[in-house]
Enzyme design. Sequence first.
Site, short mmCIF file in Angstrom:
data_model
loop_
_atom_site.label_atom_id
_atom_site.label_comp_id
_atom_site.label_asym_id
_atom_site.label_seq_id
_atom_site.Cartn_x
_atom_site.Cartn_y
_atom_site.Cartn_z
N LYS A 86 -57.72 -27.45 68.60
CA LYS A 86 -58.90 -28.62 68.41
C LYS A 86 -59.08 -29.30 67.01
O LYS A 86 -58.57 -28.54 65.73
CB LYS A 86 -60.40 -28.56 68.72
N CYS A 87 -59.32 -30.50 67.63
CA CYS A 87 -59.03 -31.45 65.98
C CYS A 87 -60.47 -30.38 64.70
O CYS A 87 -61.01 -30.30 65.37
CB CYS A 87 -60.06 -32.60 66.52
N PRO A 88 -60.00 -30.48 64.00
CA PRO A 88 -58.92 -31.20 62.54
C PRO A 88 -57.51 -30.58 63.02
O PRO A 88 -56.58 -31.41 62.53
CB PRO A 88 -59.39 -31.25 61.00
N ASP A 142 -55.51 -32.06 73.08
CA ASP A 142 -56.92 -32.46 72.59
C ASP A 142 -57.13 -33.11 73.08
O ASP A 142 -56.21 -33.97 72.42
CB ASP A 142 -57.36 -31.64 71.26
#
Length: 84
Positions: free
Chosen positions: A18-20, A45
């Site tokens: 997932k981000c980042p 994502d």
Amino acid sequence: MKDLDIMPDQTLDLRGLKCPLPVLKARRAIKAMDKGEQLEVLADDPAAVLDFAHFCEVDQHELEESSSDDSGDGPPTLRFLIRV
């Protein structure tokens, strides 16, 4: 999903992150690449679409392709082809 005529110099499979993290891992990989090479990134994502567009703009890389493959179960696989 993948154009078989295009053979990237390196591929990162970042599905499940997932981000980042996808952008951070791509940035690290790009540092070790030569100008003109291509990096293929696979992610799932949904935020990656905006994240990679912004990353390429800010870091002055060319986002040559951004595509999605929704043929399987689970989230679609996003593919980004980045020219360093």
